[in-house]
Design an enzyme around this catalytic site. Structure first.
Site, PDB file in Angstrom:
ATOM      1  CD  GLU A  50      44.314  35.686  21.115  1.00  0.00           C
ATOM      2  OE1 GLU A  50      43.937  34.641  21.668  1.00  0.00           O
ATOM      3  OE2 GLU A  50      43.925  36.055  19.984  1.00  0.00           O
ATOM      4  CG  HIS A  74      42.256  38.910  16.860  1.00  0.00           C
ATOM      5  ND1 HIS A  74      41.228  38.191  16.295  1.00  0.00           N
ATOM      6  CD2 HIS A  74      42.902  38.052  17.695  1.00  0.00           C
ATOM      7  CE1 HIS A  74      41.255  36.951  16.767  1.00  0.00           C
ATOM      8  NE2 HIS A  74      42.266  36.840  17.609  1.00  0.00           N
ATOM      9  CG  HIS A  91      39.092  33.302  18.717  1.00  0.00           C
ATOM     10  ND1 HIS A  91      39.382  33.389  20.065  1.00  0.00           N
ATOM     11  CD2 HIS A  91      40.203  33.746  18.074  1.00  0.00           C
ATOM     12  CE1 HIS A  91      40.624  33.851  20.216  1.00  0.00           C
ATOM     13  NE2 HIS A  91      41.142  34.081  19.027  1.00  0.00           N
ATOM     14  CG  ASN A  99      39.452  28.430  17.538  1.00  0.00           C
ATOM     15  OD1 ASN A  99      40.411  29.160  17.261  1.00  0.00           O
ATOM     16  ND2 ASN A  99      39.246  27.265  16.943  1.00  0.00           N
ATOM     17  CE  LYS A 149      44.772  26.920  13.373  1.00  0.00           C
ATOM     18  NZ  LYS A 149      43.488  27.399  13.935  1.00  0.00           N
TER      19      LYS A 149
HETATM   20  N1  LIG Z   1      48.657  32.239  13.045  1.00  0.00           N
HETATM   21  C1  LIG Z   1      47.956  32.257  14.138  1.00  0.00           C
HETATM   22  O1  LIG Z   1      47.834  31.248  14.840  1.00  0.00           O
HETATM   23  C2  LIG Z   1      47.303  33.532  14.551  1.00  0.00           C
HETATM   24  C3  LIG Z   1      46.767  33.652  15.837  1.00  0.00           C
HETATM   25  C4  LIG Z   1      46.234  34.891  16.214  1.00  0.00           C
HETATM   26  C5  LIG Z   1      46.243  35.951  15.314  1.00  0.00           C
HETATM   27  N2  LIG Z   1      46.774  35.792  14.074  1.00  0.00           N
HETATM   28  C6  LIG Z   1      46.820  36.906  13.114  1.00  0.00           C
HETATM   29  O2  LIG Z   1      47.674  37.909  13.650  1.00  0.00           O
HETATM   30  C7  LIG Z   1      47.316  39.157  13.077  1.00  0.00           C
HETATM   31  C8  LIG Z   1      47.309  40.209  14.152  1.00  0.00           C
HETATM   32  O3  LIG Z   1      48.595  40.285  14.707  1.00  0.00           O
HETATM   33  P1  LIG Z   1      49.061  41.533  15.592  1.00  0.00           P
HETATM   34  O4  LIG Z   1      48.015  41.850  16.575  1.00  0.00           O
HETATM   35  O5  LIG Z   1      50.438  41.243  16.057  1.00  0.00           O
HETATM   36  O6  LIG Z   1      49.005  42.736  14.535  1.00  0.00           O
HETATM   37  P2  LIG Z   1      50.095  43.407  13.564  1.00  0.00           P
HETATM   38  O7  LIG Z   1      51.063  42.434  13.060  1.00  0.00           O
HETATM   39  O8  LIG Z   1      49.312  44.196  12.569  1.00  0.00           O
HETATM   40  O9  LIG Z   1      50.839  44.425  14.542  1.00  0.00           O
HETATM   41  C9  LIG Z   1      50.103  45.479  15.121  1.00  0.00           C
HETATM   42  C10 LIG Z   1      50.752  46.851  14.847  1.00  0.00           C
HETATM   43  O10 LIG Z   1      51.886  46.996  15.706  1.00  0.00           O
HETATM   44  C11 LIG Z   1      53.040  47.314  14.946  1.00  0.00           C
HETATM   45  N3  LIG Z   1      54.164  46.724  15.690  1.00  0.00           N
HETATM   46  C12 LIG Z   1      54.500  45.428  15.763  1.00  0.00           C
HETATM   47  N4  LIG Z   1      55.476  45.243  16.652  1.00  0.00           N
HETATM   48  C13 LIG Z   1      55.774  46.451  17.165  1.00  0.00           C
HETATM   49  C14 LIG Z   1      56.688  46.909  18.159  1.00  0.00           C
HETATM   50  N5  LIG Z   1      57.456  46.061  18.827  1.00  0.00           N
HETATM   51  N6  LIG Z   1      56.729  48.226  18.418  1.00  0.00           N
HETATM   52  C15 LIG Z   1      55.904  49.092  17.758  1.00  0.00           C
HETATM   53  N7  LIG Z   1      54.996  48.733  16.841  1.00  0.00           N
HETATM   54  C16 LIG Z   1      54.935  47.409  16.547  1.00  0.00           C
HETATM   55  C17 LIG Z   1      52.776  46.762  13.571  1.00  0.00           C
HETATM   56  O11 LIG Z   1      53.520  47.427  12.587  1.00  0.00           O
HETATM   57  C18 LIG Z   1      51.276  47.019  13.435  1.00  0.00           C
HETATM   58  O12 LIG Z   1      51.054  48.351  13.036  1.00  0.00           O
HETATM   59  C19 LIG Z   1      45.973  38.956  12.408  1.00  0.00           C
HETATM   60  O13 LIG Z   1      46.148  38.930  11.015  1.00  0.00           O
HETATM   61  C20 LIG Z   1      45.514  37.588  12.896  1.00  0.00           C
HETATM   62  O14 LIG Z   1      44.717  36.915  11.958  1.00  0.00           O
HETATM   63  C21 LIG Z   1      47.302  34.610  13.683  1.00  0.00           C
HETATM   64 ZN   LIG Z   2      42.954  35.097  18.633  1.00  0.00          ZN
END
Ligand SMILES: NC(=O)c1ccc[n+]([C@@H]2O[C@H](COP(=O)([O-])OP(=O)(O)OC[C@H]3O[C@@H](n4cnc5c(N)ncnc54)[C@H](O)[C@@H]3O)[C@@H](O)[C@H]2O)c1
Ligand SMILES: [Zn+2]
Length: 370
Positions: free
Chosen positions: A185, A265, A248, A245, A143
């Site tokens: 998750e 999230h 969710h 989900n 996705k």
């Molecule tokens: N495609 C899918 O199936 C799916 C599933 C769940 C969530 N999502 C999406 O994922 C997003 C959220 O992802 P997330 O929680 O990873 O957030 P994110 O990508 O914003 O990362 C969170 C924070 O951590 C920092 N960061 C990342 N890796 C790091 C590391 N190793 N060390 C230090 N800092 C680090 C990033 O710069 C950011 O500030 C949302 O947009 C959500 O909609 C997509």
């Molecule tokens: Zn999720």
């Protein structure tokens, strides 16, 4: 290193999980028969830490990478940033055989995957997730997308990566709050599909919170296995994939009404999963003891479990639920648990019960059984 396969016919791919993998990215990409040119898309936080080893690994393997750095944070998941990425790809003359490496959390993965899906009508991409949430969830399953003002993930595609490489060492620098959000998750996989995983999390949570390598490797691999199996059976969410989900429906509504500011999230879906568990006691006979275990595990992971919304906030939450992509014919459908490890999707929940669960933390759990 552990290897999990995502079984999707000729679009099948591997998830590699282990420490020290960033330096092996180039070699792993060599096996995929991709073109020489590639672009690493990352954000400011992640790029600062990990772009160099990824870049060097690709060069060493004979690739010619360029680096595209986007701002950190959810606002980068936009058509505007996608446009800026397309412009960079054109400047660097990426071709049909070229590929994109998404290096970062879910934001970078969703954005870079969307850019890969659409640039030149689709070029290959590789996920290198660096948050716990991205390693166990967003990097697997294809996705990809960006947000609109009207809502999250409203523009996107199903577009599978060619490889997912989870370097567990990258999690060492992840802020504690982000790590705990990812655990929401992880716990979800236990509830929807694997009672043994849930019991292991109850036992090993302190080690997991300390990010002990062995426990982390086991848990990330198990979550990826579960997601891979579900996606392998229902790639485009015509049925089974909906179980992912769990929690969710309410979680997304909480994110929307707080304008994506108050909760991460993972925090929002922690509350959402507890609410869904409480609804499950009424509608599917989930035992009160199991609801208690679910609440306790989220609490021990340092995640919020309760929300008490005012009537005005509840009205806004309902409106947000009705806007959700998963709503069909105006009906809000829930994933509910029969027991830990087993859920059902497409469950109708009377609006009155949803309203109650959003306003009253003591909602319908018979205390006598605790
Ligand atoms: N495609 C899918 O199936 C799916 C599933 C769940 C969530 N999502 C999406 O994922 C997003 C959220 O992802 P997330 O929680 O990873 O957030 P994110 O990508 O914003 O990362 C969170 C924070 O951590 C920092 N960061 C990342 N890796 C790091 C590391 N190793 N060390 C230090 N800092 C680090 C990033 O710069 C950011 O500030 C949302 O947009 C959500 O909609 C997509
Ligand atoms: Zn999720």
């Amino acid at each position: 290193m552990r290897v999990v396969k995502v079984p999707l016919g000729n679009r099948s791919y591997s998830i590699l999980i282990g420490p020290g993998l960033l330096s092996r990215l180039g070699a792993a990409c060599q096996r995929l028969q991709l073109g020489t040119r590639c672009a690493i898309i990352t954000d400011t936080n992640v790029g600062r830490r990990f772009a160099q080893p990824v870049f060097e690994s690709l060069v060493k393997a004979g690739f010619a990478p360029s680096l595209i750095v986007v701002p950190a944070g959810e606002t980068a998941k936009s058509l505007r940033t996608a446009q800026a990425c397309y412009d960079q790809l054109a400047v660097h003359r990426l071709e049909r055989k070229s590929f994109i490496v998404a290096l970062g959390g879910g934001v970078v993965g969703d954005l870079a995957g969307f850019v890969a899906a659409t640039y030149l009508r689709g070029i290959a991409f590789v996920q290198v997730p660096t948050t716990l949430l991205a390693q166990v969830d967003s990097s697997v399953g294809g996705k990809v997308g960006v947000n609109l003002k009207a809502g999250k993930n409203l523009v996107g595609a199903f577009y599978q990566p060619r490889l997912v490489l989870c370097d567990l060492d990258t999690l060492k620098t992840l802020p504690d709050r982000e790590f705990r959000a990812g655990l929401a998750e992880v716990i979800k996989y236990g509830i929807i599909r694997d009672a043994r995983l849930f019991a292991r999390l109850e036992r090993d949570l302190p080690k997991l919170l300390k990010r002990e390598p062995k426990v982390l490797a086991d848990v990330v691999a198990r979550c990826c296995e579960i997601k891979a199996t579900v996606v392998g059976k229902d790639e485009t969410e015509s049925g089974l994939r909906a179980i992912l989900n769990f929690g969710h429906t309410i979680g997304h509504a909480l994110e929307a009404i707080s304008r994506y500011g108050k909760y991460l999230h993972g925090e929002a879906i922690s509350i959402g999963q507890v609410a869904a568990a409480k609804l499950s006691t009424t509608l599917l006979d989930l035992s009160a003891g199991e609801v208690r275990r679910i609440i306790t595990l989220f609490e021990r992971a340092g995640l919020p479990t309760i929300v008490r919304l005012t009537p005005a906030q509840r009205a806004r939450a309902f409106a947000a639920m009705r806007l959700d992509k998963k709503v069909r014919g105006g009906e809000i459908k829930f994933v509910l648990a029969k027991r830990i490890g087993r859920v059902e999707f497409g469950c109708k929940v009377p609006p009155k019960l949803i309203d109650q669960v959003l306003s009253d933390s003591a909602f319908c759990i018979p205390h006598t059984e605790f």
